[in-house]
Design an enzyme around this catalytic site. Structure first.
Site, short mmCIF file in Angstrom:
data_model
loop_
_atom_site.label_atom_id
_atom_site.label_comp_id
_atom_site.label_asym_id
_atom_site.label_seq_id
_atom_site.Cartn_x
_atom_site.Cartn_y
_atom_site.Cartn_z
N ARG A 56 -5.29 -46.53 22.31
CA ARG A 56 -4.28 -47.60 22.33
C ARG A 56 -4.92 -48.97 22.19
O ARG A 56 -4.32 -49.88 21.64
CB ARG A 56 -3.48 -47.55 23.63
CG ARG A 56 -2.56 -46.36 23.72
CD ARG A 56 -1.82 -46.34 25.04
NE ARG A 56 -2.79 -46.33 26.14
CZ ARG A 56 -2.63 -46.97 27.29
NH1 ARG A 56 -1.55 -47.65 27.54
NH2 ARG A 56 -3.56 -46.90 28.22
N HIS A 73 -0.04 -34.89 26.71
CA HIS A 73 -0.56 -33.74 25.95
C HIS A 73 0.51 -33.11 25.05
O HIS A 73 0.24 -32.83 23.88
CB HIS A 73 -1.15 -32.68 26.87
CG HIS A 73 -2.47 -33.06 27.43
ND1 HIS A 73 -3.20 -32.22 28.23
CD2 HIS A 73 -3.21 -34.20 27.33
CE1 HIS A 73 -4.33 -32.81 28.58
NE2 HIS A 73 -4.35 -34.01 28.06
N ILE A 132 -13.92 -38.26 29.52
CA ILE A 132 -14.26 -36.99 28.90
C ILE A 132 -14.66 -37.16 27.43
O ILE A 132 -15.52 -36.45 26.92
CB ILE A 132 -13.12 -35.96 29.06
CG1 ILE A 132 -13.64 -34.55 28.74
CG2 ILE A 132 -11.91 -36.32 28.20
CD1 ILE A 132 -12.74 -33.46 29.20
N LYS A 192 -7.39 -29.63 28.82
CA LYS A 192 -6.65 -29.03 29.93
C LYS A 192 -6.15 -30.11 30.88
O LYS A 192 -6.78 -31.16 30.95
CB LYS A 192 -7.51 -28.01 30.65
CG LYS A 192 -8.75 -28.64 31.29
CD LYS A 192 -9.68 -27.58 31.82
CE LYS A 192 -10.92 -28.17 32.39
NZ LYS A 192 -11.66 -29.10 31.58
#
Length: 179
Positions: A33, A75, A11, A93
């Site tokens: 990371r 999240h 994304i 989301k």
């Protein structure tokens, strides 16, 4: 807006080309990371700072907003850390996995005067189109609609049903800002 992108998944790769087109949006930093995952994105999109330590990223005074685009299970942790660091948060989301987590984040955002929003595209949804059509009938010259299909109404204190909202559209499709 001086944005730090937290994450390097698919994304993010889809978002970055579009982000470069948004006036007033500065891609200030990217966190991941693994340096091997974020360094090429930073180079391709001209992002000046690359972090592999999220706390260092959140401590950067040049960043005022973060976009949380890490795996869903992270999240809450990343959004909370960003709010504690004084950053506005746009969280991909699903926002969080438990209602108590959202309650906690909303309280923290209110307490610190920060913006906390879920990143969700609504402009092409059937519900949004219907609600947009209702605005002129309501006599308002402008209409603000927040679509939050993944957040039950009890989580948003100021949700109110619109007179034009049909039963098939969840109550959470019409809301006022709650931060």
């Amino acid at each position: 807006m001086k944005l730090a992108v937290l994450g390097a998944g698919k994304i993010v790769g889809e978002f970055l080309p579009e982000a470069k087109k948004i006036p007033g949006l500065e891609l200030a930093a990217i966190y991941g990371r693994r340096l091997a995952a974020v360094a090429p994105l930073a180079e391709e999109f001209g992002i000046p700072r690359v972090y592999t330590d999220v706390e260092e990223c959140l401590a950067d005074p040049e960043i005022d907003t973060v976009w949380v685009a890490v795996p869903n299970t992270l999240h809450y942790e990343f959004s909370r850390a960003a709010l504690l660091a004084g950053k506005h948060v746009i969280c991909e989301k699903p926002f969080v996995l438990e209602s108590a987590q959202l309650d906690s984040l909303a309280a923290l955002a209110r307490e610190r005067g920060l913006i906390l929003v879920e990143a969700i595209t609504t402009v092409h949804s059937e519900s949004f189109g219907y609600l947009r059509g209702c605005c002129p009938r309501s006599g308002r010259s402008a209409c603000s609609v927040v679509s939050t299909p993944s957040i039950p109404p009890a989580w948003i204190p100021s949700v109110r049903a619109s007179p034009c909202t049909p039963p098939s559209i969840p109550r959470t499709a019409v809301a006022r800002s709650w931060t």
